[in-house]
Design an enzyme around this catalytic site. Sequence first.
Site, PDB file in Angstrom:
ATOM      1  N   ASP A  95       0.836  -1.202   0.000  1.00 52.39           N
ATOM      2  CA  ASP A  95       0.000   0.000   0.000  1.00 52.39           C
ATOM      3  C   ASP A  95       0.870   1.252   0.000  1.00 52.39           C
ATOM      4  O   ASP A  95       2.001   1.228   0.491  1.00 52.39           O
ATOM      5  CB  ASP A  95      -0.901  -0.029   1.253  1.00 52.39           C
ATOM      6  CG  ASP A  95      -2.076   0.927   1.128  1.00 52.39           C
ATOM      7  OD1 ASP A  95      -2.318   1.449   0.018  1.00 52.39           O
ATOM      8  OD2 ASP A  95      -2.744   1.152   2.143  1.00 52.39           O
TER       9      ASP A  95
ATOM     10  N   SER B  95      -6.983  -5.533  -6.229  1.00 54.12           N
ATOM     11  CA  SER B  95      -8.112  -6.154  -5.530  1.00 54.12           C
ATOM     12  C   SER B  95      -9.380  -6.062  -6.380  1.00 54.12           C
ATOM     13  O   SER B  95      -9.461  -5.248  -7.318  1.00 54.12           O
ATOM     14  CB  SER B  95      -8.349  -5.456  -4.186  1.00 54.12           C
ATOM     15  OG  SER B  95      -9.041  -4.249  -4.390  1.00 54.12           O
TER      16      SER B  95
ATOM     17  N   ASN C 201     -10.524  -2.622  -6.641  1.00 52.46           N
ATOM     18  CA  ASN C 201      -9.724  -1.604  -7.339  1.00 52.46           C
ATOM     19  C   ASN C 201     -10.311  -1.167  -8.681  1.00 52.46           C
ATOM     20  O   ASN C 201      -9.902  -0.145  -9.235  1.00 52.46           O
ATOM     21  CB  ASN C 201      -8.276  -2.090  -7.549  1.00 52.46           C
ATOM     22  CG  ASN C 201      -7.433  -2.079  -6.290  1.00 52.46           C
ATOM     23  OD1 ASN C 201      -6.461  -2.827  -6.170  1.00 52.46           O
ATOM     24  ND2 ASN C 201      -7.778  -1.236  -5.318  1.00 52.46           N
TER      25      ASN C 201
ATOM     26  N   SER D 114      -8.363  -5.397   4.371  1.00 57.23           N
ATOM     27  CA  SER D 114      -8.819  -5.020   3.030  1.00 57.23           C
ATOM     28  C   SER D 114      -9.168  -6.221   2.147  1.00 57.23           C
ATOM     29  O   SER D 114      -8.795  -6.262   0.967  1.00 57.23           O
ATOM     30  CB  SER D 114      -7.770  -4.145   2.330  1.00 57.23           C
ATOM     31  OG  SER D 114      -7.528  -2.984   3.063  1.00 57.23           O
TER      32      SER D 114
HETATM   33  C1  FPP Z   1      -1.743   0.241  -3.431  1.00 55.95           C
HETATM   34  O1  FPP Z   1      -1.319   1.564  -3.403  1.00 55.95           O
HETATM   35  C2  FPP Z   1      -1.179  -0.449  -4.574  1.00 55.95           C
HETATM   36  C3  FPP Z   1      -1.889  -0.991  -5.607  1.00 55.95           C
HETATM   37  C4  FPP Z   1      -3.358  -0.969  -5.686  1.00 55.95           C
HETATM   38  C5  FPP Z   1      -1.225  -1.601  -6.744  1.00 55.95           C
HETATM   39  C6  FPP Z   1      -0.068  -2.464  -6.396  1.00 55.95           C
HETATM   40  C7  FPP Z   1       0.652  -2.735  -7.642  1.00 55.95           C
HETATM   41  C8  FPP Z   1       1.996  -2.690  -7.755  1.00 55.95           C
HETATM   42  C9  FPP Z   1       2.941  -2.514  -6.631  1.00 55.95           C
HETATM   43  C10 FPP Z   1       2.584  -2.963  -9.060  1.00 55.95           C
HETATM   44  C11 FPP Z   1       2.644  -4.426  -9.093  1.00 55.95           C
HETATM   45  C12 FPP Z   1       3.113  -5.031 -10.281  1.00 55.95           C
HETATM   46  C13 FPP Z   1       2.697  -6.276 -10.594  1.00 55.95           C
HETATM   47  C14 FPP Z   1       3.357  -6.997 -11.687  1.00 55.95           C
HETATM   48  C15 FPP Z   1       1.573  -6.917  -9.860  1.00 55.95           C
HETATM   49  P1  FPP Z   1      -2.417   2.702  -3.507  1.00 55.95           P
HETATM   50  O2  FPP Z   1      -2.565   3.107  -4.931  1.00 55.95           O
HETATM   51  O3  FPP Z   1      -3.687   2.235  -2.849  1.00 55.95           O
HETATM   52  O4  FPP Z   1      -1.743   3.838  -2.684  1.00 55.95           O
HETATM   53  P2  FPP Z   1      -2.484   4.948  -1.810  1.00 55.95           P
HETATM   54  O5  FPP Z   1      -3.210   4.222  -0.715  1.00 55.95           O
HETATM   55  O6  FPP Z   1      -1.347   5.769  -1.290  1.00 55.95           O
HETATM   56  O7  FPP Z   1      -3.383   5.701  -2.725  1.00 55.95           O
END
Ligand code: FPP
Length: 247
Positions: free
Chosen positions: A25, A70, A73, A201
């Site tokens: 996250d 998720s 998302n 979550s």
């Molecule tokens: C949460 O941060 C992260 C995600 C929803 C995406 C995770 C994906 C990656 C790390 C890239 C992965 C690559 C592969 C190949 C699976 P957020 O966007 O919810 O952050 P925030 O809470 O600060 O808004």
Amino acid sequence: MSTASRQPVTSDPKAMPAHVAIIMDGNGRWARARGLERLEGHWQGYRTLKKIVYAADEMGIRHLTVYGFSSENWRRPEAEVGGLMSLMLRAMKAEIDELAANGIRVRVLGRLSQLPADLRQEFEQAMERTADYQRMTFNLAINYGGRSEIVDAVRAVAAEAASGRIRPEEITEETVASRLYAPDTPDPDLLIRTAGEMRLSNFLLWETAYSEIWVTDTFWPDFSQELLAEAVRGYQARTRRFGAVVE
Ligand code: FPP
């Protein structure tokens, strides 16, 4: 799968966790703090993920499961969702040879039928190609929801009950567990969450029943091998009871 495989692998707290699960996250906040687009945060998150997969392997962690996308998302802006889908496609194409060369089994957990066809195909090929690899299992939860996973398992059991292959009174925890998305991966010993939130979550709801939870304020793109080692040390310092009394 064997029934025993879903039990925690060891109750020795000094042992390396066999299975580490991570809620990655904070990509968006990492980007915002730098005046960048959220997608830049996801790209940096991918670079971090790559480092962590190989660091976990070097440390002797046998199973790693990360929450990549998720089932909730999809509610994000279309551009971010589209950007994440193409990131995942490019990342899988770029990484699969190295993952395979290192004997890493790749498995994608979630309702893959709802993903864009090219991404689904890439994931299916990666799973097929690495299906027999044993060094480490890398589970990517994509279009994944913990409740949906349980619903899918229950549907499978219900279908067997309806066809007379199993009687309702024969259904046990193991019956349900064996229909989850990764039945041969043991339950996570350690669940790590970055960016400071204290929630599950909808991640691995069934499997985390006895997992130790470790949370860091660090945003995922800044997560490191050192923090992974710190989480493991934190885990090793705890006493796991699995519901029993430990003197
Ligand atoms: C949460 O941060 C992260 C995600 C929803 C995406 C995770 C994906 C990656 C790390 C890239 C992965 C690559 C592969 C190949 C699976 P957020 O966007 O919810 O952050 P925030 O809470 O600060 O808004």
